[in-house]
Design a protein around this motif. Sequence first.
Motif, PDB file in Angstrom:
ATOM      1  N   LYS A 294       0.775  -1.232  -0.200  1.00 41.93           N
ATOM      2  CA  LYS A 294       0.207   0.049  -0.048  1.00 41.93           C
ATOM      3  C   LYS A 294       0.790   1.247   0.122  1.00 41.93           C
ATOM      4  O   LYS A 294       0.521   2.101  -0.822  1.00 41.93           O
ATOM      5  N   THR A 295       1.753   1.351   0.900  1.00 39.76           N
ATOM      6  CA  THR A 295       2.495   2.411   1.073  1.00 39.76           C
ATOM      7  C   THR A 295       3.364   2.659  -0.206  1.00 39.76           C
ATOM      8  O   THR A 295       3.486   3.719  -0.709  1.00 39.76           O
ATOM      9  N   ARG A 296       3.932   1.795  -0.839  1.00 41.51           N
ATOM     10  CA  ARG A 296       4.996   2.066  -2.141  1.00 41.51           C
ATOM     11  C   ARG A 296       3.872   2.250  -3.267  1.00 41.51           C
ATOM     12  O   ARG A 296       4.386   2.978  -4.200  1.00 41.51           O
TER      13      ARG A 296
ATOM     14  N   HIS B 158       1.158   3.823  -3.118  1.00 42.57           N
ATOM     15  CA  HIS B 158       0.901   5.393  -3.111  1.00 42.57           C
ATOM     16  C   HIS B 158       1.844   6.096  -3.601  1.00 42.57           C
ATOM     17  O   HIS B 158       1.528   7.226  -4.401  1.00 42.57           O
ATOM     18  N   GLU B 159       3.081   5.724  -3.267  1.00 43.65           N
ATOM     19  CA  GLU B 159       4.144   6.691  -3.916  1.00 43.65           C
ATOM     20  C   GLU B 159       4.185   6.667  -5.388  1.00 43.65           C
ATOM     21  O   GLU B 159       4.346   7.719  -6.033  1.00 43.65           O
TER      22      GLU B 159
END
Length: 260
Positions: free
Chosen positions: A112-114, A116-117
């Motif tokens: 998820k974090t990557r 979004h990036e």
Amino acid sequence: MNLGDDHQTRTRLPDGGGDVYGGARRAGRSSSRSLVTVVGVVVLLIAAIAFANRGGDDSSSASEAGDKPKTSSTAPTGKHPVQSGFAHDEQGAQSAAANYAVPLGSDGMFDKTRRHEIVNAVYAPEVASSRQAALDGAYSNEEFLANIGLDKNGRAPKGQTFVSRVIPVGTKLTASSANSATVEVWYTSLFGLSGGDSTNPVTESWYTTTYQLTWSNNDWKVTDFQQKDGPVPVGRDQKASTADDMTKAIEEYGGFTYAR
């Protein structure tokens, strides 16, 4: 922009060391094909410079000739989302499309974090929010994840390595104006789980993704894309590697984060 001339695509490696749809699509169960298509970015788009931050550095010493090189499973060179700054011309648009395909088709899309990036780095601001929501829904679908052998968090089973890589082969500009461009990216992708107990071995596929780009905030950004199969070259009579050999290759050969 002089976008009518033909130029050859060149592969450039990062200095030292860096997509959403545009990655590689995987061949899988029929029940998950529609989701895989939606997630084309995932493996189809996939694929890019979103992670193309040039500047990684191998800490291993050349003098340690007897030591085995340190590796990071499927880890690409570069640590951060792609840095912006493509030229406002034909080659800049093609470079942007080729590089964006790499992260969009990477395993980072399953985190998820990557993810979004990547989305924020690759998509135009006016579409990034809606695209991010759609991708979050697709990548969190437990049925889809189960069909490709991952748990609900997008992680591979213990003892196996998840592989999702896009390797651009070439680009073609098909339309352009002062602040927009349409670029086709032809690429091959590797997708699956390596390991002795894998029921979804790493396979190779070929796709062409067409990206619609807009010039936004002094850089090329994706607004939309479409994917199709092929062109697919004739396969050679090479013997498939063993699960152990494939796992070793994936661990020792880090993927690229900057394609062109």
